[in-house]
Motif scaffolding. Structure first.
Motif, PDB file in Angstrom:
ATOM      1  N   ALA A  66     -11.166  -3.798   8.125  1.00 13.56           N
ATOM      2  CA  ALA A  66     -10.199  -4.697   7.508  1.00 13.56           C
ATOM      3  C   ALA A  66     -10.738  -5.097   6.144  1.00 13.56           C
ATOM      4  O   ALA A  66     -11.934  -5.340   5.995  1.00 13.56           O
ATOM      5  N   LEU A  67      -9.841  -5.141   5.160  1.00 14.93           N
ATOM      6  CA  LEU A  67     -10.241  -5.478   3.791  1.00 14.93           C
ATOM      7  C   LEU A  67      -9.329  -6.548   3.212  1.00 14.93           C
ATOM      8  O   LEU A  67      -8.101  -6.475   3.371  1.00 14.93           O
ATOM      9  N   ILE A  68      -9.918  -7.506   2.530  1.00 16.97           N
ATOM     10  CA  ILE A  68      -9.165  -8.410   1.673  1.00 16.97           C
ATOM     11  C   ILE A  68      -9.187  -7.749   0.302  1.00 16.97           C
ATOM     12  O   ILE A  68     -10.260  -7.520  -0.264  1.00 16.97           O
ATOM     13  N   VAL A  69      -8.009  -7.400  -0.204  1.00 10.28           N
ATOM     14  CA  VAL A  69      -7.892  -6.560  -1.391  1.00 10.28           C
ATOM     15  C   VAL A  69      -7.450  -7.392  -2.604  1.00 10.28           C
ATOM     16  O   VAL A  69      -6.394  -8.021  -2.572  1.00 10.28           O
ATOM     17  N   PRO A  70      -8.241  -7.378  -3.678  1.00 11.06           N
ATOM     18  CA  PRO A  70      -7.834  -8.089  -4.896  1.00 11.06           C
ATOM     19  C   PRO A  70      -6.734  -7.325  -5.625  1.00 11.06           C
ATOM     20  O   PRO A  70      -6.566  -6.117  -5.430  1.00 11.06           O
ATOM     21  N   LEU A  71      -6.004  -8.034  -6.448  1.00  8.16           N
ATOM     22  CA  LEU A  71      -4.921  -7.372  -7.179  1.00  8.16           C
ATOM     23  C   LEU A  71      -4.514  -8.189  -8.396  1.00  8.16           C
ATOM     24  O   LEU A  71      -4.791  -9.376  -8.479  1.00  8.16           O
ATOM     25  N   ALA A  72      -3.844  -7.508  -9.322  1.00 11.66           N
ATOM     26  CA  ALA A  72      -3.309  -8.171 -10.511  1.00 11.66           C
ATOM     27  C   ALA A  72      -1.821  -8.473 -10.336  1.00 11.66           C
ATOM     28  O   ALA A  72      -1.307  -9.424 -10.911  1.00 11.66           O
ATOM     29  N   ALA A  73      -1.123  -7.645  -9.546  1.00  7.42           N
ATOM     30  CA  ALA A  73       0.304  -7.832  -9.286  1.00  7.42           C
ATOM     31  C   ALA A  73       0.658  -7.135  -7.979  1.00  7.42           C
ATOM     32  O   ALA A  73      -0.029  -6.217  -7.547  1.00  7.42           O
ATOM     33  N   PHE A  74       1.769  -7.592  -7.363  1.00  8.04           N
ATOM     34  CA  PHE A  74       2.231  -6.992  -6.112  1.00  8.04           C
ATOM     35  C   PHE A  74       3.744  -7.071  -6.023  1.00  8.04           C
ATOM     36  O   PHE A  74       4.382  -7.825  -6.759  1.00  8.04           O
ATOM     37  N   ASP A  75       4.311  -6.269  -5.127  1.00  7.80           N
ATOM     38  CA  ASP A  75       5.744  -6.362  -4.864  1.00  7.80           C
ATOM     39  C   ASP A  75       5.979  -6.508  -3.359  1.00  7.80           C
ATOM     40  O   ASP A  75       5.047  -6.441  -2.562  1.00  7.80           O
ATOM     41  N   ARG A  76       7.242  -6.699  -2.964  1.00 10.19           N
ATOM     42  CA  ARG A  76       7.582  -6.931  -1.561  1.00 10.19           C
ATOM     43  C   ARG A  76       7.489  -5.671  -0.707  1.00 10.19           C
ATOM     44  O   ARG A  76       7.611  -5.737   0.506  1.00 10.19           O
ATOM     45  N   ALA A  77       7.245  -4.524  -1.322  1.00  6.12           N
ATOM     46  CA  ALA A  77       7.004  -3.303  -0.553  1.00  6.12           C
ATOM     47  C   ALA A  77       5.518  -3.186  -0.193  1.00  6.12           C
ATOM     48  O   ALA A  77       5.111  -2.226   0.453  1.00  6.12           O
ATOM     49  N   GLY A  78       4.712  -4.159  -0.627  1.00  6.78           N
ATOM     50  CA  GLY A  78       3.283  -4.130  -0.341  1.00  6.78           C
ATOM     51  C   GLY A  78       2.491  -3.304  -1.329  1.00  6.78           C
ATOM     52  O   GLY A  78       1.284  -3.121  -1.159  1.00  6.78           O
ATOM     53  N   GLN A  79       3.139  -2.829  -2.371  1.00  8.68           N
ATOM     54  CA  GLN A  79       2.413  -2.080  -3.400  1.00  8.68           C
ATOM     55  C   GLN A  79       1.686  -3.071  -4.303  1.00  8.68           C
ATOM     56  O   GLN A  79       2.121  -4.211  -4.480  1.00  8.68           O
ATOM     57  N   ARG A  80       0.582  -2.621  -4.874  1.00  4.24           N
ATOM     58  CA  ARG A  80      -0.216  -3.497  -5.716  1.00  4.24           C
ATOM     59  C   ARG A  80      -0.668  -2.779  -6.972  1.00  4.24           C
ATOM     60  O   ARG A  80      -0.772  -1.562  -6.990  1.00  4.24           O
ATOM     61  N   ILE A  81      -0.915  -3.573  -7.983  1.00  2.22           N
ATOM     62  CA  ILE A  81      -1.591  -3.088  -9.178  1.00  2.22           C
ATOM     63  C   ILE A  81      -2.982  -3.702  -9.120  1.00  2.22           C
ATOM     64  O   ILE A  81      -3.130  -4.922  -8.998  1.00  2.22           O
ATOM     65  N   GLY A  82      -3.990  -2.866  -9.151  1.00  3.12           N
ATOM     66  CA  GLY A  82      -5.368  -3.346  -9.100  1.00  3.12           C
ATOM     67  C   GLY A  82      -5.855  -3.681 -10.493  1.00  3.12           C
ATOM     68  O   GLY A  82      -5.072  -4.027 -11.388  1.00  3.12           O
ATOM     69  N   TYR A  83      -7.138  -3.530 -10.691  1.00  2.01           N
ATOM     70  CA  TYR A  83      -7.723  -3.870 -11.984  1.00  2.01           C
ATOM     71  C   TYR A  83      -8.118  -2.640 -12.787  1.00  2.01           C
ATOM     72  O   TYR A  83      -8.916  -2.730 -13.707  1.00  2.01           O
ATOM     73  N   GLY A  84      -7.580  -1.474 -12.420  1.00  3.43           N
ATOM     74  CA  GLY A  84      -7.691  -0.308 -13.277  1.00  3.43           C
ATOM     75  C   GLY A  84      -8.747   0.720 -12.967  1.00  3.43           C
ATOM     76  O   GLY A  84      -8.674   1.829 -13.455  1.00  3.43           O
ATOM     77  N   ALA A  85      -9.726   0.401 -12.144  1.00  7.03           N
ATOM     78  CA  ALA A  85     -10.782   1.375 -11.897  1.00  7.03           C
ATOM     79  C   ALA A  85     -10.562   2.181 -10.616  1.00  7.03           C
ATOM     80  O   ALA A  85     -11.243   3.174 -10.389  1.00  7.03           O
ATOM     81  N   GLY A  86      -9.643   1.739  -9.761  1.00  5.05           N
ATOM     82  CA  GLY A  86      -9.341   2.466  -8.537  1.00  5.05           C
ATOM     83  C   GLY A  86     -10.362   2.308  -7.431  1.00  5.05           C
ATOM     84  O   GLY A  86     -10.340   3.047  -6.448  1.00  5.05           O
ATOM     85  N   TYR A  87     -11.260   1.332  -7.544  1.00  5.19           N
ATOM     86  CA  TYR A  87     -12.314   1.171  -6.544  1.00  5.19           C
ATOM     87  C   TYR A  87     -11.742   0.935  -5.142  1.00  5.19           C
ATOM     88  O   TYR A  87     -12.194   1.544  -4.171  1.00  5.19           O
ATOM     89  N   TYR A  88     -10.774   0.031  -5.031  1.00  4.60           N
ATOM     90  CA  TYR A  88     -10.230  -0.259  -3.703  1.00  4.60           C
ATOM     91  C   TYR A  88      -9.364   0.877  -3.190  1.00  4.60           C
ATOM     92  O   TYR A  88      -9.384   1.187  -1.997  1.00  4.60           O
TER      93      TYR A  88
END
Length: 122
Positions: free
Chosen positions: A43-65
């Motif tokens: 299980a992961l708590i995932v950081p993000l810069a933005a999200f939508d109601r489909a559960g998609q996220r924008i991360g911080y650009g490096a793709g680590y997660y």
């Protein structure tokens, strides 16, 4: 509990216990020490810069997660929980084929109901 450490190979999750000192890492982050045992969390708590109601996220650009979720998923299901402020919600995140939607999303206003993602064609 495991905390992430940024390495050249991607995120490594290391066991961490309350009270253990963290060390200064890249990007101004505090990270677990290198001598702590590595773990593969389910299980992961995932950081993000933005999200939508489909559960998609924008991360911080490096793709680590994104890379970590893909790698960890080879061992079995990985529960992903996004944590954000409600103002970070946008109408639609431009998802790519490799993106995996979050399982749950939580803001300061509580759990955000996510609509089911459409089935992917493979």
């Amino acid at each position: 509990m495991a905390l992430p450490k940024v390495t050249k190979q991607g995120l490594v999750f290391r066991e961490w216990r309350a009270g253990e000192e963290l060390v200064k890492g890249g990007f101004g982050l505090s990270e677990p020490r290198d001598d702590l045992p590595p773990l593969d969390p389910t299980a992961l708590i995932v950081p993000l810069a933005a999200f939508d109601r489909a559960g998609q996220r924008i991360g911080y650009g490096a793709g680590y997660y994104d890379q970590a979720i893909e790698r960890l998923s080879k061992n079995g299901p990985v529960l992903t929980i996004g944590i954000a402020f409600s103002v970070q919600e946008i109408p639609e995140v431009p998802a790519e084929p490799h993106d995996r939607p979050l399982d749950h999303m939580v803001t300061e206003q509580g759990q955000v109901p996510l609509r089911p993602a459409p089935l992917r064609q493979t």
